[in-house]
Design a protein around this motif. Structure first.
Motif, PDB file in Angstrom:
ATOM      1  N   THR A 175     116.642   4.879-113.965  1.00  0.00           N
ATOM      2  CA  THR A 175     117.138   3.783-114.805  1.00  0.00           C
ATOM      3  C   THR A 175     115.942   3.230-115.584  1.00  0.00           C
ATOM      4  O   THR A 175     115.741   3.558-116.729  1.00  0.00           O
ATOM      5  CB  THR A 175     117.837   2.705-113.964  1.00  0.00           C
ATOM      6  N   ASN A 176     115.125   2.391-114.939  1.00  0.00           N
ATOM      7  CA  ASN A 176     113.905   1.940-115.613  1.00  0.00           C
ATOM      8  C   ASN A 176     112.874   3.056-115.594  1.00  0.00           C
ATOM      9  O   ASN A 176     112.598   3.640-114.547  1.00  0.00           O
ATOM     10  CB  ASN A 176     113.346   0.707-114.904  1.00  0.00           C
ATOM     11  N   HIS A 177     112.306   3.388-116.743  1.00  0.00           N
ATOM     12  CA  HIS A 177     111.467   4.592-116.808  1.00  0.00           C
ATOM     13  C   HIS A 177     109.977   4.310-116.957  1.00  0.00           C
ATOM     14  O   HIS A 177     109.235   5.098-117.519  1.00  0.00           O
ATOM     15  CB  HIS A 177     111.951   5.528-117.917  1.00  0.00           C
ATOM     16  N   HIS A 178     109.502   3.186-116.385  1.00  0.00           N
ATOM     17  CA  HIS A 178     108.073   2.909-116.276  1.00  0.00           C
ATOM     18  C   HIS A 178     107.388   2.910-117.644  1.00  0.00           C
ATOM     19  O   HIS A 178     106.614   3.798-117.993  1.00  0.00           O
ATOM     20  CB  HIS A 178     107.407   3.900-115.324  1.00  0.00           C
ATOM     21  N   LEU A 179     107.663   1.872-118.386  1.00  0.00           N
ATOM     22  CA  LEU A 179     107.230   1.767-119.780  1.00  0.00           C
ATOM     23  C   LEU A 179     105.729   1.665-119.949  1.00  0.00           C
ATOM     24  O   LEU A 179     105.211   1.902-121.048  1.00  0.00           O
ATOM     25  CB  LEU A 179     107.896   0.535-120.419  1.00  0.00           C
ATOM     26  N   MET A 180     105.001   1.336-118.877  1.00  0.00           N
ATOM     27  CA  MET A 180     103.557   1.127-119.027  1.00  0.00           C
ATOM     28  C   MET A 180     102.825   2.365-119.518  1.00  0.00           C
ATOM     29  O   MET A 180     101.752   2.273-120.098  1.00  0.00           O
ATOM     30  CB  MET A 180     102.942   0.652-117.710  1.00  0.00           C
ATOM     31  N   ARG A 181     103.404   3.536-119.348  1.00  0.00           N
ATOM     32  CA  ARG A 181     102.707   4.759-119.767  1.00  0.00           C
ATOM     33  C   ARG A 181     102.959   5.121-121.230  1.00  0.00           C
ATOM     34  O   ARG A 181     102.237   5.964-121.784  1.00  0.00           O
ATOM     35  CB  ARG A 181     103.103   5.930-118.864  1.00  0.00           C
ATOM     36  N   ILE A 182     103.975   4.535-121.870  1.00  0.00           N
ATOM     37  CA  ILE A 182     104.363   4.973-123.212  1.00  0.00           C
ATOM     38  C   ILE A 182     103.244   4.783-124.240  1.00  0.00           C
ATOM     39  O   ILE A 182     102.933   5.707-125.003  1.00  0.00           O
ATOM     40  CB  ILE A 182     105.658   4.270-123.662  1.00  0.00           C
ATOM     41  N   ARG A 225     119.477  -0.235-126.345  1.00  0.00           N
ATOM     42  CA  ARG A 225     118.891  -0.751-125.108  1.00  0.00           C
ATOM     43  C   ARG A 225     119.904  -1.578-124.311  1.00  0.00           C
ATOM     44  O   ARG A 225     120.730  -2.306-124.882  1.00  0.00           O
ATOM     45  CB  ARG A 225     117.701  -1.655-125.402  1.00  0.00           C
ATOM     46  N   LYS A 226     119.780  -1.483-123.006  1.00  0.00           N
ATOM     47  CA  LYS A 226     120.613  -2.286-122.126  1.00  0.00           C
ATOM     48  C   LYS A 226     120.090  -3.719-122.045  1.00  0.00           C
ATOM     49  O   LYS A 226     120.860  -4.661-121.906  1.00  0.00           O
ATOM     50  CB  LYS A 226     120.657  -1.653-120.733  1.00  0.00           C
ATOM     51  N   TYR A 227     118.754  -3.872-122.119  1.00  0.00           N
ATOM     52  CA  TYR A 227     118.124  -5.182-121.977  1.00  0.00           C
ATOM     53  C   TYR A 227     117.632  -5.686-123.318  1.00  0.00           C
ATOM     54  O   TYR A 227     117.258  -4.908-124.204  1.00  0.00           O
ATOM     55  CB  TYR A 227     116.923  -5.099-121.016  1.00  0.00           C
ATOM     56  N   THR A 228     117.590  -7.015-123.465  1.00  0.00           N
ATOM     57  CA  THR A 228     116.927  -7.620-124.615  1.00  0.00           C
ATOM     58  C   THR A 228     115.424  -7.691-124.343  1.00  0.00           C
ATOM     59  O   THR A 228     114.961  -7.353-123.251  1.00  0.00           O
ATOM     60  CB  THR A 228     117.485  -9.032-124.879  1.00  0.00           C
ATOM     61  N   GLY A 229     114.683  -8.125-125.358  1.00  0.00           N
ATOM     62  CA  GLY A 229     113.231  -8.226-125.200  1.00  0.00           C
ATOM     63  C   GLY A 229     112.499  -6.942-125.487  1.00  0.00           C
ATOM     64  O   GLY A 229     111.315  -6.800-125.172  1.00  0.00           O
ATOM     65  N   ASN A 230     113.197  -5.967-126.096  1.00  0.00           N
ATOM     66  CA  ASN A 230     112.637  -4.628-126.301  1.00  0.00           C
ATOM     67  C   ASN A 230     112.324  -4.311-127.759  1.00  0.00           C
ATOM     68  O   ASN A 230     111.978  -3.172-128.068  1.00  0.00           O
ATOM     69  CB  ASN A 230     113.622  -3.568-125.789  1.00  0.00           C
ATOM     70  N   ARG A 231     112.419  -5.273-128.658  1.00  0.00           N
ATOM     71  CA  ARG A 231     112.405  -4.909-130.079  1.00  0.00           C
ATOM     72  C   ARG A 231     111.126  -4.203-130.495  1.00  0.00           C
ATOM     73  O   ARG A 231     111.156  -3.318-131.362  1.00  0.00           O
ATOM     74  CB  ARG A 231     112.654  -6.136-130.951  1.00  0.00           C
ATOM     75  N   TYR A 232     109.987  -4.528-129.886  1.00  0.00           N
ATOM     76  CA  TYR A 232     108.755  -3.835-130.259  1.00  0.00           C
ATOM     77  C   TYR A 232     108.471  -2.640-129.344  1.00  0.00           C
ATOM     78  O   TYR A 232     107.795  -1.696-129.750  1.00  0.00           O
ATOM     79  CB  TYR A 232     107.580  -4.814-130.266  1.00  0.00           C
ATOM     80  N   LEU A 233     109.024  -2.687-128.133  1.00  0.00           N
ATOM     81  CA  LEU A 233     108.903  -1.531-127.237  1.00  0.00           C
ATOM     82  C   LEU A 233     109.618  -0.322-127.826  1.00  0.00           C
ATOM     83  O   LEU A 233     109.182   0.823-127.654  1.00  0.00           O
ATOM     84  CB  LEU A 233     109.491  -1.851-125.867  1.00  0.00           C
ATOM     85  N   MET A 234     110.703  -0.570-128.525  1.00  0.00           N
ATOM     86  CA  MET A 234     111.441   0.536-129.142  1.00  0.00           C
ATOM     87  C   MET A 234     110.584   1.249-130.170  1.00  0.00           C
ATOM     88  O   MET A 234     110.643   2.474-130.303  1.00  0.00           O
ATOM     89  CB  MET A 234     112.731   0.009-129.766  1.00  0.00           C
TER      90      MET A 234
END
Length: 413
Positions: free
Chosen positions: A262-269, A63-72
């Motif tokens: 770039t940002n791929h709209h995570l709300m749908r995942i 990931r490019k950004y932090t704060g993603n550990r559970y999004l991954m």
């Protein structure tokens, strides 16, 4: 609160209410639309819509950004389950639509001047290569995939011959007017011999593939699938890319990220994960019922004197029906005036040139039963023949009132 804020809120609420009231009073037979179940929609996360989860390549943990550990974790599960459902070696959900997914494939796989074969307008092709070339995004030589208008099917023999003689960089199959599965195996063999990439645009039939009514393209030799996730697949709006191998997808990734997204709209995942679970449980029944309803409605319309595109295979083996009319724009306007939503299409000359496209995926989702097909056909027929009949809007609304319960989902059990 300021008066301006209150006025804006009131206007927005009233505008949305007008839209919602209008759509509740219609029958939606638009072949490219569908609705999520509440079970899936509850996981459409507005909070994730505020977050960035950019990553390069195929490693969702890079990931490019932090704060993603559970999004991954969420994204990994979505991709793993998508691969399982579609027999893929690799999946990617970063494309924001099927159109973006297809554009990334073309821009990533092709160099300027390359030859691309794709279905043309009368075959229902999305013509992505033509659109990108016309927009001067990438200069391509674009030719049509041979199409048998009378059979409403790709001309397999002529297509194989054209691949072997013209040696295109990319062949794109798939249609917005999909009536019958396209036999892929022989075309795939020809592509393999000429080092041509075979791309299946499955936007309109992704649900039929997931539900077993259409063959799995990757099993039959396609290198890549691109699709939207909200038509027959009835999920949140977005795109998906599926590949047989990592190498098939890796070649197009620089065009996808960071070229187009770039940002791929995570709300749908999270909603996609719930959607995949829903399809594992109910997909085969839903897909089968879509096809059964489409066949029955086409037959009922034909009996009432409304001609459909019909071949030796019948009128359809998908969720789509194509009606033959004299003036397609006039016909869809007549239908909308009484509350029936459809779309105008161009048909091959063998079928008269002008048509209306109907899709039964949403009305099937909302509970259309076999015993209601004749009445639906009669309403459509009456609207086309006498749109001034003042009783038609109330007939449409009364029929629509019987389709208010979501089927083929966990909450319907």
């Amino acid at each position: 609160m300021t008066n301006d804020w209150l006025e804006s809120c009131t206007w927005i609420e009233e505008a949305l209410q007008r839209h919602q009231t209008y759509r509740r009073q219609t029958l939606n037979l638009i072949a490219s639309e569908n609705i999520m179940s509440d079970d899936v929609a509850r996981y459409y996360s507005l909070e994730l819509g505020h977050r960035y989860g950019n990553y390069e390549g195929l490693n969702v943990r890079d990931r490019k950004y932090t704060g993603n550990r559970y999004l991954m974790d969420l994204e990994e599960r979505a991709l793993t389950e998508a691969c399982s459902l579609f027999h893929a070696g690799v999946a990617d959900l970063r494309a924001l639509s099927g159109h973006v997914a297809g554009s990334a494939a073309i821009m990533g796989l092709c160099d300027s001047g390359d030859l691309v074969l794709e279905l043309d307008r009368v075959a229902g092709g999305h013509r992505l290569a033509s659109k990108l070339s016309d927009a001067r995004i990438i200069q391509l030589r674009v030719e049509s995939v041979p199409f048998d208008g009378a059979a409403f099917q790709v001309n397999i023999e002529a297509t194989i011959k054209k691949i072997k003689t013209r040696r295109p960089r990319l062949v794109i199959l798939g249609s917005s007017n999909y009536l019958f599965p396209t036999p892929l195996k022989d075309i795939a063999n020809a592509c393999a011999q000429t080092q041509t990439t075979l791309l299946m645009d499955a936007s309109h039939i992704l649900g039929l593939i997931a539900g077993g009514q259409f063959p799995q393209p990757l099993d039959d030799g396609a290198n890549l699938i691109i699709a939207s996730t909200h038509k027959t697949f009835c999920g949140p709006q977005g795109g998906i890319i599926l590949g047989k191998t990592d190498a098939d997808v890796q070649r197009m990734l620089p065009a996808l990220y960071p070229g187009l997204v770039t940002n791929h709209h995570l709300m749908r995942i999270p909603a996609v994960i719930a959607l995949l679970s829903e399809w594992r449980a109910y997909g085969q029944q839903y897909a089968r019922t879509m096809v059964e309803n489409a066949i029955a409605l086409a037959d009922a319309l034909e009996e009432l004197g409304i001609p459909t595109v019909r071949t030796a295979q019948g009128a359809t083996k998908s969720q789509t029906i194509l009606l033959k009319v004299t003036d397609s724009k006039q016909a869809v306007t007549r239908l909308e005036d009484v509350g029936i939503l459809t779309g105008a299409v161009e048909l091959p000359a063998e079928h008269g040139g002008a048509g209306i496209r109907l899709g039964v995926q949403e009305v099937t989702r909302m509970g259309l039963q076999s015993g209601q097909i004749d009445e639906l056909a009669k309403i459509i027929c009456d609207a086309l023949e006498d749109p001034t009949n003042k009783k038609l809007p109330s007939r449409v609304q009364a029929f629509g009132a019987t389709l208010q319960e979501m089927h083929f989902c966990h909450s319907h059990e």
